[in-house]
Write a protein that holds these residues in place. Sequence first.
Motif, short mmCIF file in Angstrom:
data_model
loop_
_atom_site.label_atom_id
_atom_site.label_comp_id
_atom_site.label_asym_id
_atom_site.label_seq_id
_atom_site.Cartn_x
_atom_site.Cartn_y
_atom_site.Cartn_z
N ASP A 1 0.98 -1.22 0.06
CA ASP A 1 -0.21 0.15 -0.07
C ASP A 1 0.99 1.32 0.16
OD1 ASP A 1 -1.78 2.10 0.32
OD2 ASP A 1 -2.76 0.98 2.08
N VAL A 2 1.01 1.76 -1.09
CA VAL A 2 2.10 2.91 -1.23
C VAL A 2 1.33 4.16 -0.72
CG1 VAL A 2 1.37 3.83 -3.57
CG2 VAL A 2 3.74 4.06 -3.01
N VAL A 3 0.09 4.23 -0.52
CA VAL A 3 -0.60 5.57 0.09
C VAL A 3 -0.15 5.45 1.38
CG1 VAL A 3 -2.53 6.59 0.44
CG2 VAL A 3 -2.05 5.85 -1.88
N ALA A 4 -0.24 4.18 2.21
CA ALA A 4 0.14 4.15 3.51
C ALA A 4 1.33 4.46 3.88
CB ALA A 4 -0.30 2.86 3.97
N ALA A 5 2.48 4.10 2.90
CA ALA A 5 3.79 4.44 3.11
C ALA A 5 4.16 5.90 2.99
CB ALA A 5 4.69 3.67 1.84
N MET A 6 3.24 6.54 1.88
CA MET A 6 3.43 8.17 1.81
C MET A 6 2.84 8.72 3.24
SD MET A 6 1.98 8.23 -2.04
CE MET A 6 2.22 10.09 -2.33
N TRP A 7 2.00 8.24 3.95
CA TRP A 7 1.55 8.82 5.02
C TRP A 7 2.44 8.69 5.98
CZ3 TRP A 7 -2.32 11.70 7.23
CH2 TRP A 7 -3.40 11.93 6.54
N HIS A 8 3.33 7.25 6.08
CA HIS A 8 4.33 7.21 6.95
C HIS A 8 5.49 8.03 6.90
CE1 HIS A 8 2.27 2.78 7.19
NE2 HIS A 8 1.45 3.79 7.70
N LYS A 9 5.89 8.24 5.91
CA LYS A 9 6.79 9.32 5.67
C LYS A 9 6.48 10.76 5.84
CE LYS A 9 10.45 11.33 3.92
NZ LYS A 9 10.68 11.48 2.23
N TRP A 10 5.10 10.88 5.64
CA TRP A 10 4.64 12.23 6.03
C TRP A 10 4.67 12.53 7.30
CZ3 TRP A 10 -1.00 13.98 4.51
CH2 TRP A 10 -1.17 15.33 4.42
N VAL A 11 4.32 11.63 8.47
CA VAL A 11 4.56 11.88 9.76
C VAL A 11 5.78 12.10 9.95
CG1 VAL A 11 4.11 10.22 11.91
CG2 VAL A 11 2.16 10.28 10.30
N PHE A 12 6.91 11.14 9.58
CA PHE A 12 8.28 11.28 10.11
C PHE A 12 8.47 12.93 9.50
CE2 PHE A 12 12.74 11.73 8.45
CZ PHE A 12 13.31 11.37 9.62
N ILE A 13 8.37 13.25 8.34
CA ILE A 13 8.89 14.71 8.01
C ILE A 13 8.26 16.01 8.49
CG2 ILE A 13 7.61 15.00 5.98
CD1 ILE A 13 11.31 15.48 6.18
N SER A 14 7.01 15.83 8.79
CA SER A 14 6.24 16.82 9.57
C SER A 14 6.62 16.86 10.98
CB SER A 14 4.58 16.34 9.64
OG SER A 14 4.29 15.25 10.19
N THR A 15 6.92 15.57 11.70
CA THR A 15 7.39 15.73 13.01
C THR A 15 8.97 16.61 13.11
OG1 THR A 15 6.38 13.63 13.47
CG2 THR A 15 8.48 14.50 15.05
N LEU A 16 10.02 16.08 12.18
CA LEU A 16 10.98 16.62 12.09
C LEU A 16 11.25 18.17 11.72
CD1 LEU A 16 14.13 16.28 12.35
CD2 LEU A 16 13.91 15.72 9.66
N VAL A 17 10.30 18.56 10.66
CA VAL A 17 9.95 20.03 10.27
C VAL A 17 9.53 20.84 11.51
CG1 VAL A 17 8.43 21.39 9.00
CG2 VAL A 17 9.75 19.56 7.88
N SER A 18 8.52 20.40 12.07
CA SER A 18 7.95 21.13 13.11
C SER A 18 9.19 21.06 14.20
CB SER A 18 6.42 20.31 13.84
OG SER A 18 5.64 20.25 12.92
N LEU A 19 9.50 20.27 14.60
CA LEU A 19 10.72 20.42 15.60
C LEU A 19 11.69 21.16 15.59
CD1 LEU A 19 11.81 19.03 18.48
CD2 LEU A 19 13.02 17.41 16.90
N THR A 20 12.45 21.42 14.23
CA THR A 20 13.58 22.17 13.84
C THR A 20 12.94 23.52 13.79
OG1 THR A 20 13.13 21.52 11.71
CG2 THR A 20 14.81 20.15 13.35
N CYS A 21 11.54 23.65 12.98
CA CYS A 21 11.50 25.30 12.59
C CYS A 21 10.73 25.93 13.88
CB CYS A 21 10.31 24.96 11.56
SG CYS A 21 11.00 24.68 9.86
N LEU A 22 10.12 24.98 14.87
CA LEU A 22 9.64 25.80 15.95
C LEU A 22 10.33 26.15 16.93
CD1 LEU A 22 6.60 23.74 17.18
CD2 LEU A 22 6.48 26.08 16.78
N MET A 23 11.88 25.41 16.92
CA MET A 23 12.64 25.85 17.78
C MET A 23 13.84 26.46 17.26
SD MET A 23 11.77 24.68 20.82
CE MET A 23 10.13 25.33 20.45
#
Length: 309
Positions: A177-199
Amino acid sequence: MRILTVGAGAVGGFFGARLATAGQDVSFLVRPARAKALAVRGLRVSGQGEELRLTPRVVTADAVGGPYDLVLLSVKATALHSALADIEPAVGPGTAVVPLLNGLAHLDPLVARLGAGAVLGGVAKVVTTLDSDGDILRMAPPAVILTGELDARPSARVDAIRSALAAAGIDSPATGDVVAAMWHKWVFISTLVSLTCLMRGTVGEVNAVPGGAALGPALLAEAAAVAEAAGHPVPEAELAFTTSTVTAPGSPLTPSLYRDLVAGAPTEADHVLTDLTVRARALGVATPLLDLAALQLRVHEHRLAAGRP
């Protein structure tokens, strides 16, 4: 296989160079300035034991030369609209388009412009950047492309693409299920983006201060809750990997969106974070920390639109 790599930057340039070096028929669709630079210096990849030097075949939007068997779309989300117009001549009845953007907001425009039959799902896992000379620096081991039909059905064209990638040393494991894989990568990158950009700091800098190590897991919990509500829960192994990534002491890691932010450049904030928080509202999931990160980045984009650095 005749391949068009859209963009010769840190992602497209890396994967395209691997494919070309392995003997695939690869062309790079680039802007005139990048074409001129590549004609002078060539395409160079280094780091993590990688040393590639090649004179790439480049095409520009006025002479794409399609159709191609495979189009790897590796532009930033901010360039998606213009890229769609550029690649349309490259897409024929048998063309497969694999987008390597984060999130899912690009799928609807791609399908609307190119047709549902042309578009596959895609996930890129690679840590690369461009240096001051425009060369590609590989900073960490992964070199992975996941792809598949959007409806999750098996297909011969996906098998052929995965074989071509594997022959070039690009890991491309089967995904049900590549759409699920896209969601999982999205969770990773949104977490990393939010962490570094907020701080406004690297992962290591955030974790070096009191309370910093708690922020990454809190952001991850919100992003993972959105994915689960959308029907794509993140596997425990991936949650553990993301947790270890965003809590690593001393880590110099930052995502490209953060680097664009601190450089005063436009970012993919709407594609990565705003779209996620909009989906969270529709699904009834509270994401106060992600909302704050998205709001901060919208202020940055508003400032740029007003002509202020």
